[in-house]
Scaffold this motif. Structure first.
Motif, PDB file in Angstrom:
ATOM      1  N   ASP A   1       0.926  -1.313   0.101  1.00  0.00           N
ATOM      2  CA  ASP A   1       0.146  -0.009  -0.111  1.00  0.00           C
ATOM      3  C   ASP A   1       0.952   1.257   0.047  1.00  0.00           C
ATOM      4  N   LEU A   2       0.606   2.054  -0.888  1.00  0.00           N
ATOM      5  CA  LEU A   2       1.615   3.309  -1.012  1.00  0.00           C
ATOM      6  C   LEU A   2       1.697   4.084   0.039  1.00  0.00           C
ATOM      7  N   LYS A   3       0.629   4.567   0.487  1.00  0.00           N
ATOM      8  CA  LYS A   3       0.301   5.294   1.923  1.00  0.00           C
ATOM      9  C   LYS A   3       1.042   4.679   2.928  1.00  0.00           C
ATOM     10  N   LYS A   4       0.494   3.646   3.098  1.00  0.00           N
ATOM     11  CA  LYS A   4       0.841   2.666   4.586  1.00  0.00           C
ATOM     12  C   LYS A   4       2.571   2.590   4.267  1.00  0.00           C
ATOM     13  N   ARG A   5       3.047   2.288   3.290  1.00  0.00           N
ATOM     14  CA  ARG A   5       4.531   2.186   3.203  1.00  0.00           C
ATOM     15  C   ARG A   5       5.237   3.253   3.336  1.00  0.00           C
ATOM     16  N   ALA A   6       4.902   4.535   3.002  1.00  0.00           N
ATOM     17  CA  ALA A   6       5.305   5.903   3.130  1.00  0.00           C
ATOM     18  C   ALA A   6       5.278   6.334   4.660  1.00  0.00           C
ATOM     19  N   LYS A   7       4.158   6.217   5.053  1.00  0.00           N
ATOM     20  CA  LYS A   7       3.928   6.206   6.558  1.00  0.00           C
ATOM     21  C   LYS A   7       4.883   5.422   7.430  1.00  0.00           C
ATOM     22  N   ALA A   8       4.766   4.192   7.193  1.00  0.00           N
ATOM     23  CA  ALA A   8       5.690   3.348   8.133  1.00  0.00           C
ATOM     24  C   ALA A   8       7.147   3.774   7.886  1.00  0.00           C
ATOM     25  N   SER A   9       7.671   4.080   6.871  1.00  0.00           N
ATOM     26  CA  SER A   9       9.160   4.458   6.661  1.00  0.00           C
ATOM     27  C   SER A   9       9.228   5.901   6.967  1.00  0.00           C
ATOM     28  N   GLY A  10       8.222   6.747   7.482  1.00  0.00           N
ATOM     29  CA  GLY A  10       8.291   8.275   7.703  1.00  0.00           C
ATOM     30  C   GLY A  10       8.838   9.067   6.314  1.00  0.00           C
ATOM     31  N   GLN A  11       8.172   8.800   5.072  1.00  0.00           N
ATOM     32  CA  GLN A  11       8.527   9.537   4.113  1.00  0.00           C
ATOM     33  C   GLN A  11       7.374  10.163   3.555  1.00  0.00           C
ATOM     34  N   LYS A  12       7.465  11.142   2.858  1.00  0.00           N
ATOM     35  CA  LYS A  12       6.365  11.658   1.849  1.00  0.00           C
ATOM     36  C   LYS A  12       5.663  11.025   1.078  1.00  0.00           C
ATOM     37  N   TYR A  13       6.677  10.318   0.257  1.00  0.00           N
ATOM     38  CA  TYR A  13       6.518   9.408  -0.788  1.00  0.00           C
ATOM     39  C   TYR A  13       7.351   8.077  -1.046  1.00  0.00           C
ATOM     40  N   VAL A  14       7.042   7.025  -1.635  1.00  0.00           N
ATOM     41  CA  VAL A  14       7.931   5.827  -1.665  1.00  0.00           C
ATOM     42  C   VAL A  14       7.274   5.150  -2.821  1.00  0.00           C
ATOM     43  N   GLU A  15       8.123   4.721  -3.682  1.00  0.00           N
ATOM     44  CA  GLU A  15       7.747   4.310  -5.066  1.00  0.00           C
ATOM     45  C   GLU A  15       8.800   3.312  -5.276  1.00  0.00           C
ATOM     46  N   MET A  16       8.613   2.194  -5.937  1.00  0.00           N
ATOM     47  CA  MET A  16       9.579   0.808  -6.307  1.00  0.00           C
ATOM     48  C   MET A  16      10.577   1.408  -7.241  1.00  0.00           C
ATOM     49  N   ILE A  17      11.750   0.904  -6.898  1.00  0.00           N
ATOM     50  CA  ILE A  17      13.010   1.181  -7.652  1.00  0.00           C
ATOM     51  C   ILE A  17      12.876   0.576  -9.016  1.00  0.00           C
ATOM     52  N   LYS A  18      13.563   1.229  -9.835  1.00  0.00           N
ATOM     53  CA  LYS A  18      13.600   0.691 -11.339  1.00  0.00           C
ATOM     54  C   LYS A  18      14.456  -0.545 -11.249  1.00  0.00           C
ATOM     55  N   GLN A  19      13.708  -1.504 -11.944  1.00  0.00           N
ATOM     56  CA  GLN A  19      14.452  -2.908 -12.239  1.00  0.00           C
ATOM     57  C   GLN A  19      15.647  -2.848 -12.380  1.00  0.00           C
ATOM     58  N   LYS A  20      16.159  -1.985 -13.333  1.00  0.00           N
ATOM     59  CA  LYS A  20      17.487  -1.948 -13.766  1.00  0.00           C
ATOM     60  C   LYS A  20      18.578  -1.440 -12.682  1.00  0.00           C
ATOM     61  N   ASP A  21      17.864  -0.714 -11.592  1.00  0.00           N
ATOM     62  CA  ASP A  21      18.767  -0.470 -10.588  1.00  0.00           C
ATOM     63  C   ASP A  21      18.919  -1.443  -9.319  1.00  0.00           C
ATOM     64  N   LEU A  22      18.006  -2.284  -9.502  1.00  0.00           N
ATOM     65  CA  LEU A  22      18.218  -3.379  -8.189  1.00  0.00           C
ATOM     66  C   LEU A  22      19.594  -4.021  -8.050  1.00  0.00           C
ATOM     67  N   LEU A  23      20.154  -4.718  -9.254  1.00  0.00           N
ATOM     68  CA  LEU A  23      21.314  -5.274  -9.136  1.00  0.00           C
ATOM     69  C   LEU A  23      22.335  -4.433  -8.333  1.00  0.00           C
ATOM     70  N   ARG A  24      22.541  -3.258  -8.791  1.00  0.00           N
ATOM     71  CA  ARG A  24      23.453  -2.235  -8.623  1.00  0.00           C
ATOM     72  C   ARG A  24      23.453  -1.851  -7.111  1.00  0.00           C
ATOM     73  N   LEU A  25      22.162  -1.801  -6.785  1.00  0.00           N
ATOM     74  CA  LEU A  25      21.829  -1.198  -5.472  1.00  0.00           C
ATOM     75  C   LEU A  25      22.037  -2.332  -4.182  1.00  0.00           C
ATOM     76  N   THR A  26      21.305  -3.432  -4.458  1.00  0.00           N
ATOM     77  CA  THR A  26      21.332  -4.502  -3.444  1.00  0.00           C
ATOM     78  C   THR A  26      22.315  -5.597  -3.874  1.00  0.00           C
ATOM     79  N   GLY A  27      22.880  -5.834  -4.964  1.00  0.00           N
ATOM     80  CA  GLY A  27      23.406  -7.125  -5.276  1.00  0.00           C
ATOM     81  C   GLY A  27      22.570  -8.443  -5.662  1.00  0.00           C
ATOM     82  N   TYR A  28      21.607  -8.068  -5.856  1.00  0.00           N
ATOM     83  CA  TYR A  28      20.533  -9.173  -6.320  1.00  0.00           C
ATOM     84  C   TYR A  28      19.795  -8.827  -7.458  1.00  0.00           C
ATOM     85  N   VAL A  29      19.273  -9.757  -8.360  1.00  0.00           N
ATOM     86  CA  VAL A  29      18.398  -9.518  -9.390  1.00  0.00           C
ATOM     87  C   VAL A  29      17.095  -9.706  -9.078  1.00  0.00           C
ATOM     88  N   HIS A  30      16.161  -9.067  -9.994  1.00  0.00           N
ATOM     89  CA  HIS A  30      14.561  -9.299  -9.725  1.00  0.00           C
ATOM     90  C   HIS A  30      14.200 -10.784  -9.786  1.00  0.00           C
TER      91      HIS A  30
END
Length: 158
Positions: free
Chosen positions: A70-99
């Motif tokens: 839930d977009l609103k619940k995840r933003a509230k839980a993390s104390g942020q104004k907005y939260v969106e999924m990262i782009k799939q192409k950025d996942l490996l660079r950021l986490t070390g994992y693939v989609h």
């Protein structure tokens, strides 16, 4: 030939955290519910790892595979104004994992992590062991300790 352990399994072994691993065939793309069926576990007990970006940085959300964040619940839980999924192409660079093989454990960096409150319904939960076709089962409490996760209601209502 014995299958090589993932970085997640090696870390859990190293920290002596009780866990069970599952492997399933990935000759074709599968979603989380299909993966749960392939290892004979209820979809409610199998979780997916979702990585997001918001106005204060990246966060990790771990939710049941059949559910949607839930977009609103995840933003509230993390104390942020907005939260969106990262782009799939950025996942490996950021986490070390693939989609499809992203685990909340042993990412390149420890991000704020939020685990859906339904984890309390189970002694153990299952999630990616860091490779497509490989899952790991462990107690939600151990996952919370390992990732400093907060338990929150972060999914859409049905």
């Amino acid at each position: 030939m014995k299958e090589q352990k993932t970085i997640v399994e090696k870390l859990l072994d190293q920290k002596k955290i009780k866990h069970q691993s599952y492997t399933f065939d990935v000759s074709e793309a599968v979603d989380g519910v299909t993966a749960a069926n392939m290892i004979n576990k209820p979809a409610e007990q199998v979780f997916k790892t979702l990585v997001t970006v918001g106005n204060k940085g990246n966060c990790v959300f771990v939710v049941p595979v059949a559910e949607e964040l839930d977009l609103k619940k995840r933003a509230k839980a993390s104390g942020q104004k907005y939260v969106e999924m990262i782009k799939q192409k950025d996942l490996l660079r950021l986490t070390g994992y693939v989609h499809g093989g992203c685990s909340p454990i042993a990412m390149k960096k420890l991000f704020p992590t939020y685990l859906h409150s339904s984890c309390k319904n189970f002694d153990t939960i299952i999630f990616s062991a860091g490779r497509i076709g490989k899952q790991v089962e462990m107690s939600p409490g151990d996952l919370v300790k390992l990732t400093n996760a907060k338990i929150e209601d972060i999914i859409k209502e049905h």
